[in-house]
Design a protein around this motif. Structure first.
Motif, PDB file in Angstrom:
ATOM      1  N   ASN A   1       0.810  -1.207   0.000  1.00  0.00           N
ATOM      2  CA  ASN A   1       0.000   0.000   0.000  1.00  0.00           C
ATOM      3  C   ASN A   1       0.850   1.266   0.000  1.00  0.00           C
ATOM      4  O   ASN A   1       0.324   2.364   0.005  1.00  0.00           O
ATOM      5  CB  ASN A   1      -0.949   0.008   1.199  1.00  0.00           C
ATOM      6  CG  ASN A   1      -2.017  -1.056   1.061  1.00  0.00           C
ATOM      7  OD1 ASN A   1      -2.479  -1.327  -0.043  1.00  0.00           O
ATOM      8  ND2 ASN A   1      -2.383  -1.671   2.167  1.00  0.00           N
ATOM      9  N   HIS A   2       2.156   1.097  -0.010  1.00  0.00           N
ATOM     10  CA  HIS A   2       3.064   2.233   0.008  1.00  0.00           C
ATOM     11  C   HIS A   2       3.978   2.200  -1.212  1.00  0.00           C
ATOM     12  O   HIS A   2       5.166   2.488  -1.118  1.00  0.00           O
ATOM     13  CB  HIS A   2       3.882   2.241   1.299  1.00  0.00           C
ATOM     14  CG  HIS A   2       3.026   2.252   2.529  1.00  0.00           C
ATOM     15  ND1 HIS A   2       2.347   3.377   2.943  1.00  0.00           N
ATOM     16  CD2 HIS A   2       2.699   1.266   3.394  1.00  0.00           C
ATOM     17  CE1 HIS A   2       1.655   3.090   4.037  1.00  0.00           C
ATOM     18  NE2 HIS A   2       1.843   1.818   4.327  1.00  0.00           N
ATOM     19  N   ALA A   3       3.403   1.876  -2.356  1.00  0.00           N
ATOM     20  CA  ALA A   3       4.192   1.741  -3.581  1.00  0.00           C
ATOM     21  C   ALA A   3       4.936   3.027  -3.922  1.00  0.00           C
ATOM     22  O   ALA A   3       6.017   2.977  -4.513  1.00  0.00           O
ATOM     23  CB  ALA A   3       3.300   1.317  -4.743  1.00  0.00           C
ATOM     24  N   GLU A   4       4.385   4.168  -3.568  1.00  0.00           N
ATOM     25  CA  GLU A   4       5.056   5.429  -3.891  1.00  0.00           C
ATOM     26  C   GLU A   4       6.426   5.538  -3.232  1.00  0.00           C
ATOM     27  O   GLU A   4       7.289   6.255  -3.710  1.00  0.00           O
ATOM     28  CB  GLU A   4       4.178   6.644  -3.541  1.00  0.00           C
ATOM     29  CG  GLU A   4       3.886   6.829  -2.071  1.00  0.00           C
ATOM     30  CD  GLU A   4       2.743   5.967  -1.543  1.00  0.00           C
ATOM     31  OE1 GLU A   4       2.539   5.988  -0.311  1.00  0.00           O
ATOM     32  OE2 GLU A   4       2.058   5.292  -2.326  1.00  0.00           O
ATOM     33  N   ARG A   5       6.640   4.819  -2.134  1.00  0.00           N
ATOM     34  CA  ARG A   5       7.945   4.827  -1.490  1.00  0.00           C
ATOM     35  C   ARG A   5       8.975   4.077  -2.316  1.00  0.00           C
ATOM     36  O   ARG A   5      10.169   4.278  -2.137  1.00  0.00           O
ATOM     37  CB  ARG A   5       7.873   4.193  -0.105  1.00  0.00           C
ATOM     38  CG  ARG A   5       7.117   5.016   0.902  1.00  0.00           C
ATOM     39  CD  ARG A   5       7.265   4.443   2.274  1.00  0.00           C
ATOM     40  NE  ARG A   5       6.685   3.086   2.311  1.00  0.00           N
ATOM     41  CZ  ARG A   5       6.619   2.332   3.392  1.00  0.00           C
ATOM     42  NH1 ARG A   5       7.113   2.765   4.531  1.00  0.00           N
ATOM     43  NH2 ARG A   5       6.064   1.151   3.344  1.00  0.00           N
ATOM     44  N   HIS A   6       8.525   3.230  -3.208  1.00  0.00           N
ATOM     45  CA  HIS A   6       9.421   2.369  -3.971  1.00  0.00           C
ATOM     46  C   HIS A   6       9.521   2.777  -5.441  1.00  0.00           C
ATOM     47  O   HIS A   6      10.146   2.083  -6.231  1.00  0.00           O
ATOM     48  CB  HIS A   6       8.938   0.925  -3.897  1.00  0.00           C
ATOM     49  CG  HIS A   6       8.743   0.459  -2.491  1.00  0.00           C
ATOM     50  ND1 HIS A   6       9.790   0.292  -1.608  1.00  0.00           N
ATOM     51  CD2 HIS A   6       7.613   0.162  -1.804  1.00  0.00           C
ATOM     52  CE1 HIS A   6       9.312  -0.110  -0.435  1.00  0.00           C
ATOM     53  NE2 HIS A   6       7.995  -0.191  -0.523  1.00  0.00           N
ATOM     54  N   THR A   7       8.903   3.872  -5.767  1.00  0.00           N
ATOM     55  CA  THR A   7       8.915   4.343  -7.154  1.00  0.00           C
ATOM     56  C   THR A   7       9.135   5.844  -7.193  1.00  0.00           C
ATOM     57  O   THR A   7       9.020   6.527  -6.173  1.00  0.00           O
ATOM     58  CB  THR A   7       7.579   4.029  -7.868  1.00  0.00           C
ATOM     59  OG1 THR A   7       6.529   4.719  -7.202  1.00  0.00           O
ATOM     60  CG2 THR A   7       7.295   2.544  -7.895  1.00  0.00           C
ATOM     61  N   ARG A   8       9.439   6.348  -8.382  1.00  0.00           N
ATOM     62  CA  ARG A   8       9.540   7.783  -8.586  1.00  0.00           C
ATOM     63  C   ARG A   8       9.234   8.078 -10.047  1.00  0.00           C
ATOM     64  O   ARG A   8       9.499   7.249 -10.923  1.00  0.00           O
ATOM     65  CB  ARG A   8      10.912   8.309  -8.219  1.00  0.00           C
ATOM     66  CG  ARG A   8      11.990   7.784  -9.131  1.00  0.00           C
ATOM     67  CD  ARG A   8      13.330   8.325  -8.770  1.00  0.00           C
ATOM     68  NE  ARG A   8      14.315   7.539  -9.532  1.00  0.00           N
ATOM     69  CZ  ARG A   8      15.580   7.785  -9.560  1.00  0.00           C
ATOM     70  NH1 ARG A   8      16.070   8.783  -8.866  1.00  0.00           N
ATOM     71  NH2 ARG A   8      16.390   7.040 -10.264  1.00  0.00           N
ATOM     72  N   PRO A   9       8.684   9.231 -10.329  1.00  0.00           N
ATOM     73  CA  PRO A   9       8.437   9.595 -11.728  1.00  0.00           C
ATOM     74  C   PRO A   9       9.757   9.970 -12.393  1.00  0.00           C
ATOM     75  O   PRO A   9      10.627  10.593 -11.774  1.00  0.00           O
ATOM     76  CB  PRO A   9       7.505  10.796 -11.631  1.00  0.00           C
ATOM     77  CG  PRO A   9       7.757  11.367 -10.283  1.00  0.00           C
ATOM     78  CD  PRO A   9       8.171  10.212  -9.404  1.00  0.00           C
TER      79      PRO A   9
END
Length: 102
Positions: free
Chosen positions: A4-12
């Motif tokens: 649920n915290h995928a944004e912590r593992h990705t970046r644009p």
């Protein structure tokens, strides 16, 4: 398990890919799409091969070498290139390139 915290593992990430003015394609013969840090790098890469590759016309059209139809072939021919049916052999006017001629 869903993170649920995928944004912590990705970046644009912004990148540039070459796009054919005729067909909208971006891939090479193997289906790979090359990504670059700037528009200039993308154009330099696809047009760097003097023996083949994509064609950038004086009018600003960028034409890929992966589609083999009259529109693509006419632009390559106007640039002095003749594409073989497999696009692995390119011949410049009066000078075979990439092919063995006995």
């Amino acid at each position: 398990m869903i993170d649920n915290h995928a944004e912590r593992h990705t970046r644009p990430v912004a990148c540039y890919v070459p796009v054919c003015s005729l067909c909208g394609g971006s891939s090479d013969e193997e289906g790979f799409v090359h990504h670059f840090d700037s528009p200039a790098e993308a154009l330099d890469y696809v047009t760097a091969d003097a023996d083949g590759g994509w064609t950038l016309t004086p009018g600003g059209l960028l034409v890929c070498d992966t589609v083999h139809d009259t529109a693509h072939e006419d632009i390559h021919a106007a640039a002095g290139k003749r594409m073989s049916p497999c696009a692995m052999t390119v011949t410049w006017d009066n000078a075979p390139v990439g092919a063995f001629h006995a």
